[in-house]
Design an enzyme around this catalytic site. Structure first.
Site, short mmCIF file in Angstrom:
data_model
loop_
_atom_site.label_atom_id
_atom_site.label_comp_id
_atom_site.label_asym_id
_atom_site.label_seq_id
_atom_site.Cartn_x
_atom_site.Cartn_y
_atom_site.Cartn_z
CB SER A 64 79.63 -110.74 -52.49
OG SER A 64 80.75 -111.59 -52.73
N1 SAH Z 1 81.20 -114.19 -56.81
C1 SAH Z 1 80.48 -114.93 -55.90
C2 SAH Z 1 80.90 -115.01 -54.37
C3 SAH Z 1 81.13 -116.30 -54.18
S1 SAH Z 1 82.27 -116.50 -52.32
C4 SAH Z 1 78.98 -114.90 -55.70
O1 SAH Z 1 78.66 -113.99 -56.61
O2 SAH Z 1 78.16 -115.76 -55.38
C5 SAH Z 1 83.92 -116.83 -52.99
C6 SAH Z 1 84.02 -117.96 -53.97
O3 SAH Z 1 85.31 -118.06 -54.19
C7 SAH Z 1 83.61 -119.42 -53.31
O4 SAH Z 1 82.59 -120.06 -54.22
C8 SAH Z 1 84.86 -120.10 -53.23
O5 SAH Z 1 84.87 -121.48 -53.34
C9 SAH Z 1 85.67 -119.50 -54.43
N2 SAH Z 1 87.25 -119.76 -54.19
C10 SAH Z 1 88.04 -119.60 -53.46
N3 SAH Z 1 89.25 -119.98 -53.63
C11 SAH Z 1 89.40 -120.02 -54.91
C12 SAH Z 1 90.55 -120.34 -56.00
N4 SAH Z 1 91.50 -120.18 -55.58
N5 SAH Z 1 89.93 -120.06 -57.26
C13 SAH Z 1 88.79 -120.01 -57.56
N6 SAH Z 1 87.57 -119.69 -56.78
C14 SAH Z 1 87.99 -119.80 -55.57
#
Ligand code: SAH
Length: 213
Positions: A64
């Site tokens: 993000s």
């Molecule tokens: N907080 C992260 C942002 C990652 S983007 C950072 O600081 O880098 C969003 C993330 O959510 C992705 O890695 C994706 O695989 C995960 N995601 C999507 N659906 C999900 C679910 N149902 N349960 C857990 N993680 C999920």
């Protein structure tokens, strides 16, 4: 790759930018000033790591924007020692920011590749937290209730289990919507009374069901 004085300099500038954009929480600003974001992304983006930008982190996901990380962290209104659930560990950067704020972090990731990568990186950098490879739609009931819950993927709707895992007075910060999301902050006022605030448009990768090897 190391954390060098020039990285610290870039982080200080980023903190100033976040203050200009309206972030006030001192714990959040302090944490963003210490966590080496450049180590969570591909080294080819190193020079841009402290700009307010999102980057690919593999498996079609993105880290993000720093402003989004700061905004969501601030909206949980946390204090040191609080217990937080994160849905979507991704690169591990948001989780590291929460740990640096003095928060006990429980983080869920559904993609095995990212779960493995973030676990390796976070332990190498000595950030201590609890991580699970699982589905964020069901939360992490064994460790509930939480002082805050943060969802870092775009949710098509607000998952009921996450509401049930909030302490009374705690907040769920979640971007809701399909192509574009509205940032919602849901406060649990009592056992069965919740209030919702809307904090405008944001863009996230979609939250998907079930874990994925
Ligand atoms: N907080 C992260 C942002 C990652 S983007 C950072 O600081 O880098 C969003 C993330 O959510 C992705 O890695 C994706 O695989 C995960 N995601 C999507 N659906 C999900 C679910 N149902 N349960 C857990 N993680 C999920």
């Amino acid at each position: 790759m190391n954390d060098l004085p020039r990285h610290r300099g870039m982080r200080n500038k980023l903190v100033k930018l976040l203050i200009e954009k309206g972030i006030r929480d001192r714990l959040v600003l302090k944490a963003i000033g210490t966590v080496p974001r450049h180590l969570f992304i591909d080294s080819s983006f190193e020079d841009f790591a402290y700009q307010d930008r999102a980057f690919p982190i593999g498996a079609d996901q993105t880290i993000s924007h720093p402003y989004t990380v700061a905004f969501q962290s601030e909206k949980m209104k946390l204090k040191e020692g609080d217990k937080v659930l994160e849905v979507g560990t991704g690169s591990g950067y948001q989780a590291a920011v929460l740990v640096a704020m003095g928060i006990k972090v429980y983080s869920i990731e559904r993609q095995k590749e990212l779960f493995d990568f973030s676990k390796m990186m976070l332990s190498k950098m000595d950030y201590k937290l609890n991580q699970v490879f699982g589905d964020g739609y069901i939360g992490w009931p064994q460790y509930a209730p939480f002082d805050g819950i943060i969802v870092t993927a775009g949710a098509p709707y607000i998952p009921k289990p996450l509401l049930a895992q909030l302490k009374i007075g705690a907040r769920l910060v979640i971007p809701v919507g399909d192509k574009e999301q509205r940032m919602k902050v849901i406060t649990r006022n009592s056992e069965d009374d919740f209030s919702v605030e809307d904090h405008g448009d944001f863009r996230f990768v979609p939250m998907l069901q079930k874990r994925n090897s």
